[in-house]
Design an enzyme around this catalytic site. Structure first.
Site, PDB file in Angstrom:
ATOM      1  N   GLN A 213       0.820  -1.212   0.000  1.00  0.00           N
ATOM      2  CA  GLN A 213       0.000   0.000   0.000  1.00  0.00           C
ATOM      3  C   GLN A 213       0.854   1.263   0.000  1.00  0.00           C
ATOM      4  O   GLN A 213       0.321   2.361  -0.086  1.00  0.00           O
ATOM      5  CB  GLN A 213      -0.896   0.025   1.242  1.00  0.00           C
ATOM      6  CG  GLN A 213      -1.909  -1.092   1.320  1.00  0.00           C
ATOM      7  CD  GLN A 213      -2.622  -1.143   2.659  1.00  0.00           C
ATOM      8  OE1 GLN A 213      -2.659  -2.170   3.314  1.00  0.00           O
ATOM      9  NE2 GLN A 213      -3.208  -0.036   3.080  1.00  0.00           N
ATOM     10  N   PHE A 244      -5.976  -3.754   3.539  1.00  0.00           N
ATOM     11  CA  PHE A 244      -6.629  -3.430   4.809  1.00  0.00           C
ATOM     12  C   PHE A 244      -5.677  -2.854   5.856  1.00  0.00           C
ATOM     13  O   PHE A 244      -5.963  -2.891   7.043  1.00  0.00           O
ATOM     14  CB  PHE A 244      -7.343  -4.658   5.393  1.00  0.00           C
ATOM     15  CG  PHE A 244      -8.193  -5.405   4.405  1.00  0.00           C
ATOM     16  CD1 PHE A 244      -9.271  -4.786   3.795  1.00  0.00           C
ATOM     17  CD2 PHE A 244      -7.912  -6.718   4.065  1.00  0.00           C
ATOM     18  CE1 PHE A 244     -10.054  -5.469   2.867  1.00  0.00           C
ATOM     19  CE2 PHE A 244      -8.687  -7.399   3.137  1.00  0.00           C
ATOM     20  CZ  PHE A 244      -9.760  -6.777   2.541  1.00  0.00           C
ATOM     21  N   GLU A 248       0.673  -1.758   4.605  1.00  0.00           N
ATOM     22  CA  GLU A 248       1.137  -0.374   4.646  1.00  0.00           C
ATOM     23  C   GLU A 248       2.597  -0.321   5.053  1.00  0.00           C
ATOM     24  O   GLU A 248       3.441   0.183   4.335  1.00  0.00           O
ATOM     25  CB  GLU A 248       0.291   0.448   5.620  1.00  0.00           C
ATOM     26  CG  GLU A 248       0.712   1.907   5.683  1.00  0.00           C
ATOM     27  CD  GLU A 248      -0.181   2.758   6.564  1.00  0.00           C
ATOM     28  OE1 GLU A 248       0.207   3.907   6.864  1.00  0.00           O
ATOM     29  OE2 GLU A 248      -1.259   2.284   6.970  1.00  0.00           O
ATOM     30  N   ARG A 326      -5.051   7.593  17.367  1.00  0.00           N
ATOM     31  CA  ARG A 326      -6.338   7.622  16.675  1.00  0.00           C
ATOM     32  C   ARG A 326      -7.428   6.973  17.521  1.00  0.00           C
ATOM     33  O   ARG A 326      -8.591   7.403  17.481  1.00  0.00           O
ATOM     34  CB  ARG A 326      -6.248   6.946  15.306  1.00  0.00           C
ATOM     35  CG  ARG A 326      -7.472   7.147  14.447  1.00  0.00           C
ATOM     36  CD  ARG A 326      -7.222   6.715  13.008  1.00  0.00           C
ATOM     37  NE  ARG A 326      -6.580   7.745  12.227  1.00  0.00           N
ATOM     38  CZ  ARG A 326      -7.227   8.547  11.368  1.00  0.00           C
ATOM     39  NH1 ARG A 326      -8.534   8.457  11.240  1.00  0.00           N
ATOM     40  NH2 ARG A 326      -6.571   9.428  10.664  1.00  0.00           N
ATOM     41  N   ARG A 358      -7.734  -1.553   8.928  1.00  0.00           N
ATOM     42  CA  ARG A 358      -8.904  -0.736   8.585  1.00  0.00           C
ATOM     43  C   ARG A 358      -9.581  -0.133   9.830  1.00  0.00           C
ATOM     44  O   ARG A 358     -10.159  -0.834  10.648  1.00  0.00           O
ATOM     45  CB  ARG A 358      -9.897  -1.613   7.827  1.00  0.00           C
ATOM     46  CG  ARG A 358     -10.964  -0.878   7.050  1.00  0.00           C
ATOM     47  CD  ARG A 358     -11.779  -1.880   6.257  1.00  0.00           C
ATOM     48  NE  ARG A 358     -12.630  -1.245   5.269  1.00  0.00           N
ATOM     49  CZ  ARG A 358     -13.336  -1.927   4.375  1.00  0.00           C
ATOM     50  NH1 ARG A 358     -13.267  -3.249   4.346  1.00  0.00           N
ATOM     51  NH2 ARG A 358     -14.100  -1.288   3.506  1.00  0.00           N
ATOM     52  N   ALA A 529      -5.722   5.485   5.600  1.00  0.00           N
ATOM     53  CA  ALA A 529      -6.455   6.545   6.304  1.00  0.00           C
ATOM     54  C   ALA A 529      -7.684   6.993   5.527  1.00  0.00           C
ATOM     55  O   ALA A 529      -8.145   8.126   5.676  1.00  0.00           O
ATOM     56  CB  ALA A 529      -5.545   7.740   6.597  1.00  0.00           C
ATOM     57  N   GLU A 731     -12.771   3.263   5.529  1.00  0.00           N
ATOM     58  CA  GLU A 731     -12.748   2.737   6.890  1.00  0.00           C
ATOM     59  C   GLU A 731     -14.033   2.911   7.693  1.00  0.00           C
ATOM     60  O   GLU A 731     -14.407   2.016   8.450  1.00  0.00           O
ATOM     61  CB  GLU A 731     -11.588   3.376   7.666  1.00  0.00           C
ATOM     62  CG  GLU A 731     -10.226   3.001   7.141  1.00  0.00           C
ATOM     63  CD  GLU A 731      -9.124   3.833   7.775  1.00  0.00           C
ATOM     64  OE1 GLU A 731      -8.389   3.303   8.612  1.00  0.00           O
ATOM     65  OE2 GLU A 731      -9.031   5.037   7.437  1.00  0.00           O
TER      66      GLU A 731
END
Length: 784
Positions: A213, A244, A248, A326, A358, A529, A731
């Site tokens: 990703q 998902f 990343e 987050r 996700r 994100a 998400e």
């Protein structure tokens, strides 16, 4: 005035906007026919090698001996590399140091890579790594959050958000509750596992195909591992078979090892992890152990709230600092918290480093708030929906629209959205019928819950909120599009192609999308994100506008027509009262030396966060949604079925309704799996035992809601300067599935006439549901 060339003139037909149309995914037929090319489908070169990874068999310890003699001698083995063979950096941490490509002296989790092998076949490579002779000096591992807290084992310092005198507000409130919830992790379980393919090139460079990703991150870490300039590494990603978040940061080790072996052997090397190795060696969604203490009045309005979020981060930082942040940003979910304190602990354990998934920590924060709301409702004997409504953010208020981190909730559409969903789902009537059913049935109990979602859109780290794009228009009028986003099945390429087609007012079939490459669009952020379309769509739009401006200026001069009389319509350029085909316009522009290529750039405005003050605007805007879920539970077995789900979700002004609805449905079911069936199990030595579909249960067709209704919330265009006033959809829908978990709790609570809120950790497997039922019966002295 020059004359127009001889062309067939017609009046433009009524144009349907390309943006807003439910167009097919650009690879849909390739997927169905098996023609979509993934890395493992690429033709192999005659001298291609295959790689495998040797891993630790303990969770924590010192390496006393690493004897690879038998590995070197194994059939087909061409090369073996260890940490000492890395010419550049060994640490490939995406943000902070701590993520080692290969363990050198200390192993910190069961399954940690120790060495890599290149052999003539995949089977030979994986057989060879098993021949290593390794001796360890074991060190007691930390496997649980409570153990990490006890030993003060953290990967990063804790962070605190606080507003007001929380202790006083809670103590002075008429009522107080406390609670705790253990939230399980989740395996990404993408269809295409982790894989990379490296081909050596001139000047010690390398071309890497990676299922990633974040191609720019792959470029960076491969270059640092090989100790070469970034410009000598090219990374290409055409499509991923699912990501998902698991690809990343954690696609990087396999690309680095493939590139390292390609450097050593001077041959192409492919490294594909088997499913069980993939699950054992890579991180998951962070498990959390969260607690809360809340004070509230007789109506259920929250007066003070304190949350402690404890994340099991695994052995290294990876992206955990941002994940916990987050979770802290989203623990409020849709509710105003006046006097509030939120503590986020990043616990270090001897497990694979947990990573992006996700929702990126937000689900673990939101479910904690929803658990507390339900607890308040049971305490007061009220419908949880009543308690939710009384605590919603209020945009009309002078202060009840400010988050714990001091961002103003500017477009608060949730009260309207939920009122609409309440009516369309017949929530109140079904609640009455459900209570009646539960009175009449001793063994089977139904539950119903409506839960909201308010999800912030933007990367936590400010500099990641930028994107680039590249557009070429060729002399036949075909448009070549490239941008920094990666396609993992979510329809990003389709949406961005629609955006470009809309700008030129041509058919979207005229826009051709090429693989994401670091030598076309450099320094791109990860596709994560939920910002893929927001960022890359805006960058592509800006590139298209640059070319449009050139073409309009050229046409104005060439045909001596004012610019305001020129526009793009239905595959034509309208010049005054005449039309010229888009293709002919491009040919004419080329002959007159007008540049038909442009790069576009976009950066998200307004966002910032002052960590010292715990204040700022970390999100450009909020996406919203709500779901009503109805379940039926067998109180003798703990088994349950999702009977009906009604979803109303806010995507602003949809760019592609078909893709958006697909994302909502898929996100909901994935969230349902996280909360119900997907249970990760480790033994007391830190070894993952659930390493495949036989032991790890992702949702199947049989788990789908019997009645599944999804609608897009109308008339809520994004007021911000976003791409065509749309909102992100990747998400947020996952957290709609919290309504399923809350509905199961609702069914169990009926055993005590809704007076006791059951403890139900996640995933809510039938075993956990049955345990909660037994505890509920014992507490309320009710027999089955």
């Amino acid at each position: 005035m020059r004359k127009l060339p001889a062309i067939k003139v017609k009046q433009p037909a009524a144009v349907d906007c390309v943006v807003g149309k439910p167009e097919n995914h650009e690879s849909v037929f390739k997927h169905v026919k098996g023609q979509a090319i993934y890395i493992d489908d690429q033709l192999e070169m005659s001298n291609q090698l295959h790689a495998a990874v040797g891993i630790s068999q303990i969770a924590h310890g010192r390496i006393k001996k690493l004897d690879l003699t038998a590995v070197y001698k194994a059939e087909g083995v061409i090369a073996v590399v260890t940490a000492k063979d890395v010419p550049g950096q060994l640490d490939i941490g995406p943000v902070f140091h701590g993520d080692k490509l290969l363990a050198k002296d200390i192993v910190e989790y069961y399954g940690q890579p120790l060495f890599a092998v290149a052999a003539c076949s995949h089977q030979q490579a994986w057989q060879a790594v098993k021949l290593a002779q390794i001796e360890y000096e074991p060190i007691p591992p930390i496997l649980e959050v409570w153990h990490a807290l006890e030993q003060k084992s953290f990967i990063r310092p804790s962070h605190v958000m606080q507003r007001g005198n929380v202790t006083l507000a809670i103590n002075d409130a008429p009522h107080q509750i406390t609670g705790q919830i253990n939230i399980g992790g989740q395996e990404h379980f993408y269809l295409e596992g982790q894989i990379a393919y490296a081909i050596p090139s001139e000047d010690e460079g390398v071309l890497v195909y990676s299922s990633s990703q974040h191609p720019s991150e792959i470029q960076k870490v491969v270059a640092e591992v090989l100790n070469i300039p970034f410009s000598l590494v090219t990374v290409e990603v055409r499509r991923l078979g699912g990501g998902f978040g698991g690809k990343e940061s954690q696609a990087a080790p396999w690309a680095c090892l493939a590139a390292l072996l390609a450097r050593v052997t001077r041959q192409p090397v492919k490294l594909r992890l088997n499913r069980d190795d993939d699950m054992e060696m890579t991180g998951k969604r962070h498990p959390f152990v969260n607690s809360y203490r809340i004070g509230f009045d007789d109506n259920g309005r929250i007066l003070g709230a304190e949350f402690t979020l404890n994340a099991n981060c695994g052995y290294s930082p990876d992206l955990s600092d941002a994940v916990v942040d987050r979770a802290m940003f989203h623990v409020d979910n849709a509710y105003y918290l006046d006097q509030v304190k939120i503590v986020g602990n990043r616990c270090k354990t001897n497990l694979a480093s947990n990573t992006a998934f996700r929702g990126f920590g937000s689900p673990q924060g939101m479910i904690t708030m929803e658990a507390a709301i339900d607890d308040i409702a049971r305490y007061l004997g009220k419908d949880p929906l009543v308690i939710r409504k009384i605590n919603f953010y209020d945009s009309k208020s002078t202060h009840r629209n400010i988050t714990p981190y001091y961002q103003v909730v500017e477009q608060n559409i949730l009260p309207t959205l939920i009122n609409q969903l309440e009516q369309s789902s017949d929530y109140q009537w079904r609640r009455i019928q459900l209570r009646k059913f539960n009175v009449e049935n001793k063994i089977l109990k139904k539950g119903l819950s409506l839960t909201p979602v308010k999800f912030g859109i933007s990367f936590n780290v400010k500099h990641l909120n930028q994107a680039g794009a590249l557009i070429h228009i060729y002399t036949d009028g075909s448009i070549h599009l490239n941008h920094g986003g990666t396609e993992m099945g979510q329809g990003l390429l389709t949406k961005v192609a629609q955006i470009v087609a809309e700008e030129f007012k041509v058919d979207s079939s005229n826009v051709y999308i090429s693989a994401t490459r670091t030598d076309k669009v450099p320094n791109a952020s990860a596709t994560a994100a939920s910002s893929g379309t927001d960022l890359n769509g805006k960058a592509a739009q800006n590139a298209a506008k640059i070319i449009k401006k050139r073409l309009i200026e050229f046409a104005s001069q060439y045909f001596s027509v004012n610019k305001n009389e020129i526009g793009f319509v239905d595959n034509y350029l309208k010049v005054g009262s005449r039309l010229i085909l888009f293709t002919e316009l491009i040919q004419l522009a080329y002959v007159n030396r007008v540049s038909l290529s442009a790069t576009g750039y976009y950066r998200t405005p307004k966002i910032y966060y002052d960590r010292e003050k715990s204040a700022g605007r970390p999100f450009f805007y909020f996406a919203n949604g709500a779901a009503v879920s109805e379940v039926i539970v067998d109180c003798l077995t703990g088994e349950y079925k999702v009977l009906r789900v009604d979803v109303l979700h806010d995507v602003g002004r949809s760019i592609n309704p078909a893709i958006d609805i697909g994302q909502i449905e898929g996100g909901f079911v994935q969230g349902m799996g996280w909360l119900t069936t997907e249970e990760l199990v480790w033994n007391d030595q830190g070894q993952l035992l659930t390493t495949g579909p036989a032991t790890y249960k992702i949702p199947t067709v049989g788990d789908m809601p019997v009645d599944f209704r999804v609608q897009l919330f109308a008339d809520a265009p994004n007021p911000e300067n976003t791409i065509y006033h749309s909102k992100a959809v990747g998400e947020p829908p996952l957290m709609l599935a919290i309504s399923v978990w809350a509905a199961i709790r609702d069914a169990i609570s009926s055993l005590a006439n809704y007076s006791i809120s059951p403890r139900l950790d996640t995933p809510a497997t039938p075993e956990r549901v049955l345990q909660a039922i037994e505890q509920q019966c014992t507490a309320s002295e009710v027999g089955l």
